[in-house]
Every structure is written in C-alpha cells, then in structure tokens.
Write a protein that holds these residues in place. Structure first.
Motif, mmCIF file in Angstrom:
data_model
loop_
_atom_site.group_PDB
_atom_site.id
_atom_site.type_symbol
_atom_site.label_atom_id
_atom_site.label_comp_id
_atom_site.label_asym_id
_atom_site.label_seq_id
_atom_site.Cartn_x
_atom_site.Cartn_y
_atom_site.Cartn_z
ATOM 1 N N ASN A 173 0.805 -1.225 0.000
ATOM 2 C CA ASN A 173 0.000 0.000 0.000
ATOM 3 C C ASN A 173 0.842 1.281 0.000
ATOM 4 O OD1 ASN A 173 -2.754 -0.630 -0.271
ATOM 5 N ND2 ASN A 173 -2.950 -1.169 1.891
ATOM 6 N N LYS A 178 0.226 3.593 -3.211
ATOM 7 C CA LYS A 178 -0.419 4.847 -2.812
ATOM 8 C C LYS A 178 0.674 5.799 -2.319
ATOM 9 C CE LYS A 178 -4.777 2.699 -1.374
ATOM 10 N NZ LYS A 178 -5.712 2.476 -0.235
ATOM 11 N N GLN A 212 -5.020 4.706 -9.550
ATOM 12 C CA GLN A 212 -5.857 3.818 -10.359
ATOM 13 C C GLN A 212 -7.032 4.562 -10.986
ATOM 14 O OE1 GLN A 212 -6.920 0.490 -7.722
ATOM 15 N NE2 GLN A 212 -5.922 -0.786 -9.236
ATOM 16 N N HIS A 259 -9.456 2.471 -12.018
ATOM 17 C CA HIS A 259 -10.472 1.453 -11.767
ATOM 18 C C HIS A 259 -10.201 0.866 -10.395
ATOM 19 C CE1 HIS A 259 -12.263 -2.594 -11.844
ATOM 20 N NE2 HIS A 259 -13.095 -2.124 -12.732
ATOM 21 N N ASP A 260 -11.163 0.921 -9.511
ATOM 22 C CA ASP A 260 -10.986 0.450 -8.136
ATOM 23 C C ASP A 260 -10.974 -1.073 -8.099
ATOM 24 O OD1 ASP A 260 -11.007 -0.075 -5.448
ATOM 25 O OD2 ASP A 260 -12.725 1.200 -4.978
ATOM 26 N N LEU A 275 -13.845 -2.931 -6.034
ATOM 27 C CA LEU A 275 -15.270 -2.774 -6.312
ATOM 28 C C LEU A 275 -16.031 -4.050 -6.013
ATOM 29 C CD1 LEU A 275 -15.357 -0.660 -9.605
ATOM 30 C CD2 LEU A 275 -16.063 0.051 -7.321
ATOM 31 N N ASN A 316 -8.974 -4.821 1.264
ATOM 32 C CA ASN A 316 -7.623 -4.263 1.347
ATOM 33 C C ASN A 316 -7.180 -4.357 2.803
ATOM 34 O OD1 ASN A 316 -5.264 -2.758 1.323
ATOM 35 N ND2 ASN A 316 -6.079 -1.190 -0.045
ATOM 36 N N TYR A 351 -1.311 -1.752 -13.447
ATOM 37 C CA TYR A 351 -2.389 -2.566 -12.895
ATOM 38 C C TYR A 351 -2.965 -3.541 -13.919
ATOM 39 C CZ TYR A 351 -2.245 1.413 -9.708
ATOM 40 O OH TYR A 351 -1.819 2.393 -8.850
ATOM 41 N N THR A 355 -6.448 -4.840 -14.079
ATOM 42 C CA THR A 355 -7.748 -4.631 -13.449
ATOM 43 C C THR A 355 -8.500 -5.936 -13.209
ATOM 44 O OG1 THR A 355 -8.662 -4.259 -15.658
ATOM 45 C CG2 THR A 355 -8.090 -2.306 -14.366
#
Length: 372
Positions: free
Chosen positions: A121, A125, A155, A157-158, A161, A167, A331, A333
C-alpha cells in the motif's frame, strides 16, 4: 475460473543467464530504460556499501521504513540442483511443464509469505504527483532515493469494487503488473540496502519444491491440499490472509494457491526444451509484454493448477476493465488472482544487471503500443 493462457509468440528470443552475465538481446542490445540508470546506480552503491559486512545465510527480518517500519521475514535457500518441470505421468500435467531438466541455482533468500498490502500500500499509494511512467513530475535534489524510483500512478479502476476482496494489511497484494512488482523491489532495495527482485521460474520452483519431487511440496495426495493451500474448493471465491495454511518443508507459506505469483520470466512452452541438464540459474528474459509467467496457482484455481510445476502465462484480458488508452503499465484490473513474493540473491549483481531485473519493460515506442 481463470483459464490457462499459454500461447507462445513466434518472436520469442530465449535468454538464459547467470547472475554474473549481462543479458544482451540479439535484436536489441541497449540497456532498457537507460535514462533511469543513474537512479539504479545510486541504489547499487547503497547495496554495495551495506554489503561491506557479508550477511550469513540465515533467516532474518527486514524493516521497511516507508511502510511504517513494517517487517518482512526472509528465509534462506541454499544453493543446489533439482528437476525443473514435471514427469510425463504426473496427473494434471500440461505439456509446457517439460521436458524435465536438471537445473542448478545459487543461494538466495526468499520472503516467507507473499508480499502483503501492509508493505505494498505505501508503494502504490505513494502520494507523489507522477508522470504516467511513474517518474516524479517535479523532482528535486531534496527527494529521497526511494521516492525518485518510478512508482504507480493512481488507479482509474478500483480493484476493490468487488466486495469479496478486502484491502486488509495481512492479505497478499494483488492486481499489479509484473513491471509494478519489479519496481516495488527497487523501491524496497533503496530503503533497505539489500538487493531484492522477483524470483526466476527456476528459483521459484526450487523453493516451492523444497527438496521434493512430488506433485505438491507435501506429496501426491490431492486430498491433503486444503491443509496447505487456498484454492477453488476452499477459498470462498476470494484470497485469504497469508500464512494461515501449513508451510512447505523449507518454511514457505502459500506457495500453492492464495494468489499466483509473478516471476521474472517470459512465458514460453519451448523454454525447458532449450535448456541443458546442469544449466546454472536459467532465466527466460522477457522480450514481449505477453505472456509473462506466474506460478503456484491461486484462490481461483482447481487443484492441478496449484502443483509445484504448474505454470500460467499472462494475457491482455487481464486488463479488460481498464478504461485507459493506452492501458495502465501498473495494474491488471482483472488480475485479482495475481500477486508476488521476492528474493534476495547472495551474489550482488552489477548496477547494469540490477537495472535489467528491475526494468523488464523496455519503454520503447514499439512496446508502448502494447499493454504491459
């Protein structure tokens, strides 16, 4: 279920190398991402300086400053040899797992578990404005070395979702490209003074087998798989916290199942056939973005796909829901089944060799027409 993606592109170029050998490509000999070599050299200098006092080959705990001093357990793997691939008669075997070859590998350390969100993370991030290639938009002399290394952009796209994925700090990080996993290794190296990278296929299987020659590291009895792995029959259709299942004989958890794990290699069903018995530290260095190799199977895999010899090649549809044009280099996705673990070789390579390990994506105009 994730289907096997194993077509082999006709333009494959086989590169087999030891850690002391520069990986020259016959068709492309320049260093990849050459403009970023100066950063790699600074990390290399830090690693060489830290190695002034050699580390004994024993288990140790690494502290990661940028991850709030979270720790990572590393286990030793002695140099040795083993049979890479599976025998013809092994149930569930695929043709790309052979022919078997006797392979030698040098000593290394490997992370006891898959890399978790607790460590990943803070990398993905990272909170710094970045260009699409992950470089800082406004670099300065005051930037820390680990921040200068290319890191993921936000991102589009999460990945969470789907509510079946969480997480959670102790779950394995997932959804990243092979490129992102390799740059994480460089980011980690810049903080710790130890050289980290993805394992090669040979290193991964050597550590997974842990001295065994059976279908799984615990034997051939599929009924025992649930004690050692999260897979389609027991995962509840999602990944699980690392380290909950029994380890293999060398102490590694989740080598079978949970998330499939990136290795450094291009995927090729012809790779093993090109190897010679006694080959030292083979690596099929990537020349195209697809397919790259993951090992071990995942929470979404049927039992045979979690065997020690099972292999899977990446595919463009792992980015099916990515809305960007061109698609993200960071990523997958649709890759919630993919994560990674890392190794630290005992032998420290040159700065140029480190750079190749950390930059298997070439960033050339030709390759930028493809997805990573």
């Amino acid at each position: 279920m994730k289907s096997r993606k194993s077509p082999s592109p006709s333009c494959f170029l086989l590169c087999i190398a030891t850690p002391s050998l520069l990986l020259a490509q016959e068709t492309k000999t320049e260093l990849p991402a050459a403009a970023k070599l100066d950063v790699t050299k600074k990390v290399h200098q830090l690693i060489v300086k830290s190695a002034a006092t050699p580390s004994p080959l024993k288990a140790y705990t690494e502290t990661v400053p940028k991850a709030g001093n979270a720790t990572l357990q590393m286990l030793p793997v002695k140099a040795g040899e083993f049979q890479l691939g599976s025998p013809d008669a092994e149930p569930g075997r695929n043709a790309d797992e052979g022919p078997q070859k006797k392979i030698k590998v040098d000593a290394f350390w490997m992370s006891k578990t898959e890399i978790t969100w607790k460590l990943y993370n803070p990398y993905y991030k990272n909170g710094k404005p970045r260009n699409k290639d992950g470089t800082l938009m406004s670099p300065s002399d005051k930037d820390e070395l680990s921040d200068v290394i290319s890191q993921p952009t936000p991102q589009y796209h999460d990945m969470f979702l789907n509510n079946s994925f969480v997480n959670d700090p102790d779950h394995p990080a997932m959804d990243m490209t092979q490129h992102a996993a390799s740059k994480f290794c460089q980011w980690l190296s810049a903080q710790t003074g130890h050289f980290y990278r993805l394992p090669t296929e040979a290193e991964w299987e050597y550590a997974c087998r842990a001295g065994t020659s059976t279908a799984w590291s615990f034997g051939d009895d599929e009924s025992k798989l649930g004690d050692h792995a999260w897979f389609a029959d027991n995962s509840n259709f999602t990944y699980q916290k690392v380290g909950l299942k029994k380890p293999n004989p060398w102490g590694f958890h989740d080598m079978h199942g949970n998330v499939a794990e990136w290795v450094l290699d291009q995927f090729s069903d012809k790779f093993y056939g090109k190897l010679k018995d006694g080959e030292m530290n083979p690596w099929n260095a990537p020349t195209t973005r697809y397919p790259r190799t993951v090992r071990g199977g995942s929470w979404d895999s049927e039992a045979p796909a979690t065997r020690s010899a099972a292999r899977l090649g990446s595919a463009p549809d792992w980015k099916q829901e990515d809305p960007q044009i061109p698609k993200s280099v960071w990523y997958h996705t649709d890759g919630q089944h993919v994560g990674f673990r890392i190794v630290r070789p005992v032998k420290i390579p040159s700065a140029e060799e480190m750079h190749r390990y950390w930059n298997t994506d070439w960033w050339s105009p030709e390759r930028n027409k493809e997805d990573l």
